[in-house]
Design an enzyme around this catalytic site. Structure first.
Site, PDB file in Angstrom:
ATOM      1  N   LYS A  14       0.811  -1.226   0.000  1.00  0.00           N
ATOM      2  CA  LYS A  14       0.000   0.000   0.000  1.00  0.00           C
ATOM      3  C   LYS A  14       0.842   1.273   0.000  1.00  0.00           C
ATOM      4  CE  LYS A  14      -2.075   0.655   3.895  1.00  0.00           C
ATOM      5  NZ  LYS A  14      -1.530   1.826   4.603  1.00  0.00           N
ATOM      6  N   ARG A  89      -9.337   5.270   9.835  1.00  0.00           N
ATOM      7  CA  ARG A  89      -9.261   3.879  10.270  1.00  0.00           C
ATOM      8  C   ARG A  89     -10.412   3.494  11.188  1.00  0.00           C
ATOM      9  NH1 ARG A  89      -2.978   3.369   9.924  1.00  0.00           N
ATOM     10  NH2 ARG A  89      -2.575   1.363  10.873  1.00  0.00           N
ATOM     11  N   ARG A 128       9.782 -11.253   3.359  1.00  0.00           N
ATOM     12  CA  ARG A 128      10.366  -9.986   3.789  1.00  0.00           C
ATOM     13  C   ARG A 128      11.068 -10.144   5.150  1.00  0.00           C
ATOM     14  NH1 ARG A 128       6.283  -5.022   3.305  1.00  0.00           N
ATOM     15  NH2 ARG A 128       5.562  -5.749   5.330  1.00  0.00           N
ATOM     16  N   ARG A 134      14.637 -11.207  10.276  1.00  0.00           N
ATOM     17  CA  ARG A 134      13.763 -11.172  11.461  1.00  0.00           C
ATOM     18  C   ARG A 134      13.177 -12.547  11.716  1.00  0.00           C
ATOM     19  NH1 ARG A 134       9.860  -6.066  11.084  1.00  0.00           N
ATOM     20  NH2 ARG A 134       8.666  -7.500  12.370  1.00  0.00           N
ATOM     21  N   ARG A 145      -2.329 -10.422  12.604  1.00  0.00           N
ATOM     22  CA  ARG A 145      -2.310  -9.015  12.199  1.00  0.00           C
ATOM     23  C   ARG A 145      -3.292  -8.766  11.058  1.00  0.00           C
ATOM     24  NH1 ARG A 145       3.887  -8.148  11.340  1.00  0.00           N
ATOM     25  NH2 ARG A 145       3.273  -6.246  10.277  1.00  0.00           N
TER      26      ARG A 145
HETATM   27  P1  AMP Z   1       0.987   2.520  10.212  1.00  0.00           P
HETATM   28  O1  AMP Z   1       2.352   2.881   9.733  1.00  0.00           O
HETATM   29  O2  AMP Z   1      -0.095   3.050   9.314  1.00  0.00           O
HETATM   30  O3  AMP Z   1       0.830   1.051  10.502  1.00  0.00           O
HETATM   31  O4  AMP Z   1       0.781   3.270  11.609  1.00  0.00           O
HETATM   32  C1  AMP Z   1       1.656   3.061  12.698  1.00  0.00           C
HETATM   33  C2  AMP Z   1       0.948   3.420  13.989  1.00  0.00           C
HETATM   34  O5  AMP Z   1       0.561   4.786  13.987  1.00  0.00           O
HETATM   35  C3  AMP Z   1      -0.334   2.648  14.262  1.00  0.00           C
HETATM   36  O6  AMP Z   1      -0.083   1.404  14.874  1.00  0.00           O
HETATM   37  C4  AMP Z   1      -1.079   3.600  15.198  1.00  0.00           C
HETATM   38  O7  AMP Z   1      -0.532   3.536  16.496  1.00  0.00           O
HETATM   39  C5  AMP Z   1      -0.716   4.942  14.610  1.00  0.00           C
HETATM   40  N1  AMP Z   1      -1.699   5.353  13.576  1.00  0.00           N
HETATM   41  C6  AMP Z   1      -1.484   5.519  12.241  1.00  0.00           C
HETATM   42  N2  AMP Z   1      -2.610   5.918  11.621  1.00  0.00           N
HETATM   43  C7  AMP Z   1      -3.572   6.002  12.583  1.00  0.00           C
HETATM   44  C8  AMP Z   1      -4.938   6.340  12.577  1.00  0.00           C
HETATM   45  N3  AMP Z   1      -5.590   6.670  11.434  1.00  0.00           N
HETATM   46  N4  AMP Z   1      -5.606   6.313  13.755  1.00  0.00           N
HETATM   47  C9  AMP Z   1      -4.985   5.999  14.900  1.00  0.00           C
HETATM   48  N5  AMP Z   1      -3.688   5.637  14.980  1.00  0.00           N
HETATM   49  C10 AMP Z   1      -2.978   5.651  13.832  1.00  0.00           C
END
Ligand code: AMP
Length: 194
Positions: A14, A89, A128, A134, A145
């Site tokens: 993505k 989200r 990956r 890892r 997940r």
């Molecule tokens: P990501 O890189 O999109 O997986 O985001 C990493 C972390 O940032 C997530 O595990 C959340 O803790 C926080 N995060 C990112 N986007 C959001 C969102 N739209 N709402 C709440 N937390 C977010």
């Protein structure tokens, strides 16, 4: 004006697709995860607050995330539109985004939903994990997940589906082909004035 959202499970590519699609349309790709990580790295007040949640894999509270997006969408670089990656989200984030956009007399054009089968995703993520040396990314953990992602996003996709703006794009195969499919789906949706 092109206002887009991209959604896709972990391992679907993505983030990479977001960069290529955004470049094609001349709009910024806005990733809430990247913004939070930058704040954590810069040790800002927002970063300190966000890291409490990020460290345990929890969502940052909606009011914090929504305020950050409201501010980001007020920047001058979103004049031609934007591609949101990782937001909204939750259904309350959808409501917040609707409020921000309608306040600016704007609306969303399309939501790109990358679809990749679970087996393919598990394979990619295991590969990956191996490449990066890892050992913690095991198949059961990865499956969990993916399950969480589905629980979390189902309601969001459902809400946008009701509006008829979701474009499902097959995310299996070559990066270039997937980008091309996504771009042509978006262009035809824009052409139809969806
Ligand atoms: P990501 O890189 O999109 O997986 O985001 C990493 C972390 O940032 C997530 O595990 C959340 O803790 C926080 N995060 C990112 N986007 C959001 C969102 N739209 N709402 C709440 N937390 C977010």
């Amino acid at each position: 004006m092109t206002r887009l959202i991209i959604m896709g499970p972990p391992g679907s590519g993505k983030g990479t697709q977001a960069e290529y699609i955004a470049r094609h349309f001349g709009i910024p790709a806005i990733s809430t995860g990247d913004i939070f990580r930058a704040h954590v790295g810069g040790n800002t007040a927002l970063g300190v607050e966000a890291s409490k949640f990020m460290d345990s894999g929890e969502f940052v509270p909606d009011h914090v995330t929504n305020a950050m997006i409201r501010q980001r969408l007020g920047n001058t670089d979103v004049g031609a539109g934007f591609l949101l990656d990782g937001y909204p989200r939750t259904t309350s984030q959808i409501d917040a985004l609707d409020g921000i956009l309608s306040g600016n007399q704007q609306q969303l054009d399309a939501v790109v939903a990358l679809t990749v089968g679970d087996d393919e995703l598990v394979d990619r993520m295991l590969r990956r994990a191996q490449e990066q040396g890892r050992s913690d990314d095991t198949a059961p953990v990865i499956r969990r997940r993916l399950e969480l992602y589905r629980d979390e996003t189902q309601a969001v996709v459902a809400r946008y589906s009701e509006r008829g703006i979701v474009l499902a794009v097959d995310g299996a195969g070559q990066r270039e082909n997937i980008t091309a499919k996504a771009i042509s789906a978006i262009e035809s949706a824009l052409g139809k004035g969806l």
